[in-house]
Structure formats: C-alpha cells, structure tokens
Design an enzyme around this catalytic site. Structure first.
Site, PDB file in Angstrom:
ATOM      1  N   TRP A   1       0.831  -1.211   0.000  1.00  0.00           N
ATOM      2  CA  TRP A   1       0.000   0.000   0.000  1.00  0.00           C
ATOM      3  C   TRP A   1       0.857   1.248   0.000  1.00  0.00           C
ATOM      4  O   TRP A   1       0.543   2.233  -0.667  1.00  0.00           O
ATOM      5  CB  TRP A   1      -0.956  -0.004   1.185  1.00  0.00           C
ATOM      6  CG  TRP A   1      -2.037  -1.038   1.053  1.00  0.00           C
ATOM      7  CD1 TRP A   1      -2.295  -2.063   1.906  1.00  0.00           C
ATOM      8  CD2 TRP A   1      -3.004  -1.151  -0.011  1.00  0.00           C
ATOM      9  NE1 TRP A   1      -3.355  -2.805   1.443  1.00  0.00           N
ATOM     10  CE2 TRP A   1      -3.806  -2.276   0.278  1.00  0.00           C
ATOM     11  CE3 TRP A   1      -3.265  -0.421  -1.167  1.00  0.00           C
ATOM     12  CZ2 TRP A   1      -4.845  -2.686  -0.565  1.00  0.00           C
ATOM     13  CZ3 TRP A   1      -4.297  -0.824  -1.997  1.00  0.00           C
ATOM     14  CH2 TRP A   1      -5.077  -1.944  -1.701  1.00  0.00           C
TER      15      TRP A   1
ATOM     16  N   ASP B   1      -0.984   7.205   6.318  1.00  0.00           N
ATOM     17  CA  ASP B   1      -2.088   6.347   5.900  1.00  0.00           C
ATOM     18  C   ASP B   1      -2.334   5.401   7.073  1.00  0.00           C
ATOM     19  O   ASP B   1      -1.517   4.524   7.353  1.00  0.00           O
ATOM     20  CB  ASP B   1      -1.674   5.567   4.641  1.00  0.00           C
ATOM     21  CG  ASP B   1      -2.662   4.457   4.278  1.00  0.00           C
ATOM     22  OD1 ASP B   1      -3.661   4.271   5.006  1.00  0.00           O
ATOM     23  OD2 ASP B   1      -2.428   3.763   3.261  1.00  0.00           O
TER      24      ASP B   1
ATOM     25  N   LYS C   1     -12.147  -1.110   8.340  1.00  0.00           N
ATOM     26  CA  LYS C   1     -11.387  -2.010   9.218  1.00  0.00           C
ATOM     27  C   LYS C   1     -11.911  -1.825  10.646  1.00  0.00           C
ATOM     28  O   LYS C   1     -12.591  -2.687  11.165  1.00  0.00           O
ATOM     29  CB  LYS C   1      -9.889  -1.719   9.179  1.00  0.00           C
ATOM     30  CG  LYS C   1      -9.348  -1.301   7.826  1.00  0.00           C
ATOM     31  CD  LYS C   1      -9.140  -2.461   6.888  1.00  0.00           C
ATOM     32  CE  LYS C   1      -8.385  -1.986   5.649  1.00  0.00           C
ATOM     33  NZ  LYS C   1      -8.141  -3.060   4.710  1.00  0.00           N
TER      34      LYS C   1
HETATM   35  N1  PMP Z   1      -3.899   1.619   2.604  1.00  0.00           N
HETATM   36  C1  PMP Z   1      -3.932   0.590   3.464  1.00  0.00           C
HETATM   37  C2  PMP Z   1      -2.902   0.521   4.551  1.00  0.00           C
HETATM   38  C3  PMP Z   1      -4.928  -0.381   3.338  1.00  0.00           C
HETATM   39  O1  PMP Z   1      -4.978  -1.408   4.194  1.00  0.00           O
HETATM   40  C4  PMP Z   1      -5.897  -0.269   2.308  1.00  0.00           C
HETATM   41  C5  PMP Z   1      -7.021  -1.249   2.144  1.00  0.00           C
HETATM   42  N2  PMP Z   1      -6.784  -2.529   2.489  1.00  0.00           N
HETATM   43  C6  PMP Z   1      -5.802   0.795   1.427  1.00  0.00           C
HETATM   44  C7  PMP Z   1      -4.797   1.730   1.613  1.00  0.00           C
HETATM   45  C8  PMP Z   1      -6.776   0.954   0.297  1.00  0.00           C
HETATM   46  O2  PMP Z   1      -8.030   1.280   0.801  1.00  0.00           O
HETATM   47  P1  PMP Z   1      -9.308   1.438  -0.152  1.00  0.00           P
HETATM   48  O3  PMP Z   1      -9.594   0.103  -0.710  1.00  0.00           O
HETATM   49  O4  PMP Z   1     -10.376   1.932   0.781  1.00  0.00           O
HETATM   50  O5  PMP Z   1      -8.955   2.434  -1.193  1.00  0.00           O
END
Ligand code: PMP
Length: 353
Positions: A99, A164, A188
């Site tokens: 991510w 994030d 989450k």
């Molecule tokens: N950053 C992190 C640390 C995540 O865990 C996630 C989702 N698992 C995301 C970004 C992406 O989130 P979204 O699917 O809501 O765009």
C-alpha cells in the site's frame, strides 16, 4: 449463525451495532423511513452526521487545531488527493509494503517523490533519509498485507508528517497533534466501506493548492462540514454506532489492551510452534491488526483453510501478493474468536507436523 470473521477489510463489525442497525432499518426512530432514505440536508441525518464527527473528535482526542473530514473514494483516493493538494516541490515516502508503494506511485504522477526508506514487509525502518525541504513525509502506519506496524512514529524534523492509517486508526490512542494529516478508509476499525476519513491540521490545510477543481480540495469539505456533496450517509450512520461502541468498551485505552491481548494470543502460538508456523515479520515490527504467518507447504495452506472453515473460522487467507495466512484482528474481532483460532492452530499443527 455468526462466524469467527478474520477478514482484512471490510471486516467484522460489533454485533450490538449490527443489531441496532437492524432494529432501526425500516423505521429510523419513528420517522417512518430508514436513515438511508433521509435527505442528507434534513434534521434526522444532520444529527447523525454531526454526532459522528463529534464522536471521532472525542474518541480519538482530535485537538481543535485539526479538521475532521468525511469523504469518499477510499484510501486510494487519498493517495491521489494528498499530493494534488500538497505536493509542490517534492515529498518523502517511506515504502514499507504494497500500500505504501502504491501511495508513492500515485504521488509520483503528480510530482517528485523521494523514498525516505524502503523495507518491504519484514521490518519497519529505523533510519530515514529525510529531505528537510520536503512538502511532507508519508508513511503507512500499519502494513495490512505484510503484517508490519509502526509502534512509534519517527521525528520528521519539522516536515509535515502524513500517515495512511487505513488499517489501524482507532486501534489505540494516538497523539494526533504530531500529524499534519491522517487518513483512513472506514472498513477495518470504523464501519462499512464507503466512508473515508481525513484528519488535517488547519495550518497545513491553509498551505493547500487552490487551483484544483473544488471537489478535489480538502478545504471544500472542511468548509462544508463534510456536507460539500452527498456524503455516504449510511456508512456514517453505522460508524457513529461503532464509535459509541468504542466508548462503551472503555475508549481507545481499553481497546488497545484488548487488541494487545488478542495479538499476544496469536503470536504466542507462532512463537510456541515456530517449527511449524513461520512468521516472516521481525518481532518489534509485528502488527497488532494483521497477523501474517506461513505453513510448511502450500498443500497445508489449503488444508488449513478448509479445516478452519469447518470450525467457522473464515477470512484467514493471506493477500495474493504475500501468500500464506493472515488473521486480521481488528477492534470488533473478539478475544473469544481469537482464542478459537489459536486453539485450532495448535490442534492443526499437532495433527500435521
Ligand atoms: N492503505 C492501506 C494501509 C490499506 O490497508 C488499504 C485497504 N486494504 C488501502 C490503503 C486501500 O483502501 P481502499 O480500498 O479503501 O482504497
């Protein structure tokens, strides 16, 4: 029947919240319609919206120096909006997982990105190469896919720190004042998908670009109290009850203790049965939210998942980019569910070692 749900997100929600939603679904508090059918400009929803904003501020102890924004588009949209609003010269990104890498890649479509450190998966970097002139420093507080987590945050030496916190916001109390910005999707620890939360220091917000389309500007959401356009009303309504549930649990201090106990329960099994289960993550980087481990073979992976299912344990397959297993133990996953998984892991190892 409810299962032991270890999904990585969307993830388990507190049963009491779901029951309350069920009770109010057809007729929200005598208004003759569900909250989903109310206008976002009406009295019933306004109370929900302002209540949820106030609860985020209370539960997370967000100081008056910071705005709380309810947005949409998930953490992905924040990957883009953050640089669009704040990246002028260059930004530093700490790349600690899939991510984090995606966040950096998106920012690179907007401007110059420098890697302050790279440590994929296994550990959290201690030494960062920081540019004192960077527009901001970005990190991913919990690496959902790899199961690593920052347990304390680095000194950014005056550079605005942005995190994030998609998969660990609300897992424990944090000092929000240290951050120029925090963002997270809700699915989450906070509620259903569809809601994204951004917490931004007002003085940082004042430095944002103003030549963007209005809908891309954080300031538009701040000015409109997150009613710039139609917000995800149902997700916010559920999140408000999850926030109330957090308070009922004793707030984030009590939630932290419970999360640590759950994490100890699972990592304890990994340590005890280290010849069978392998944890790829260094001890001091272990995530309290996503416990990642491997079995001795892929064949055993499959058997493990099948056997777990028979005991109503679901959601434990690792992300395709990492493989193995991942048990996500967000706030609403009970100690009882965690113990059920630990017991199963011990029995499975005894039978298959
Ligand atoms: N950053 C992190 C640390 C995540 O865990 C996630 C989702 N698992 C995301 C970004 C992406 O989130 P979204 O699917 O809501 O765009």
């Amino acid at each position: 029947m409810r299962v032991h749900n270890f999904n990585p997100g969307p993830a388990a929600l507190p049963l009491s919240v779901l029951e309350r939603v069920q009770q109010e679904l057809i007729d929200y508090r005598g208004t003759g319609m569900s909250i989903m059918e109310h206008s976002h400009r009406g009295k019933a929803y306004d109370e929900v919206h302002m209540g949820a904003l106030a609860l985020v501020r209370e539960v997370l102890a967000v100081p008056a120096s910071h705005e709380i924004l309810f947005m949409q588009g998930g953490a992905h949209m924040q990957f883009a909006l953050l640089p669009m609003n704040f990246l002028r010269t260059s930004a530093d990104y700490v790349v600690t997982g899939g991510w984090a890498e995606k966040a950096a890649r998106e920012a690179a479509t907007v401007g110059k990105v420098k890697e302050a450190a790279r440590a994929m998966g296994v550990r959290i970097p201690r030494v960062l190469s920081l540019d004192p002139k960077a527009d901001y420093l970005h990190l991913t507080s919990n690496n959902t896919l790899e199961g690593t987590q920052w347990h304390d945050f680095p000194d950014s030496h005056g550079v605005p720190l942005v995190a994030d916190m998609a998969s660990d916001l609300f897992w424990r109390p944090i000092d929000v004042s240290r951050f120029a910005m925090i963002y997270a999707c809700a699915q989450k620890n906070l509620g259903p998908s569809g809601l994204t939360i951004a917490i931004i220091a007002k003085d940082f917000l004042d430095t944002a670009r103003t030549d963007l389309p209005e809908t891309m500007r954080y300031s538009a959401y701040a000015k409109a109290l997150s009613l710039y356009n139609t917000p995800p009303t149902f997700a916010i309504y559920v999140a408000r009850y999850v926030l109330e549930w957090m308070k009922e649990q004793g707030g984030l201090t009590a939630i932290e203790a419970s999360n640590k106990e759950k994490a100890r329960t699972l990592y304890g099994v990994l340590d005890e049965l280290g010849s069978f289960y392998r944890s790829p993550v260094e001890r001091d980087a272990r995530s309290t939210m996503n416990v990642v481990f491997r079995l001795p073979s892929e064949e055993l992976d499959t058997r493990f998942i099948d056997e777990a299912k028979k005991r109503n344990i679901v959601g434990i397959k690792g992300h395709r980019s990492v493989g193995g297993m991942r048990a996500s133990i967000y706030n609403a996953v009970s100690l009882e569910s965690t113990r059920a998984l630990a017991t199963f892991m011990r029995e499975f190892a005894a039978q298959n070692a």
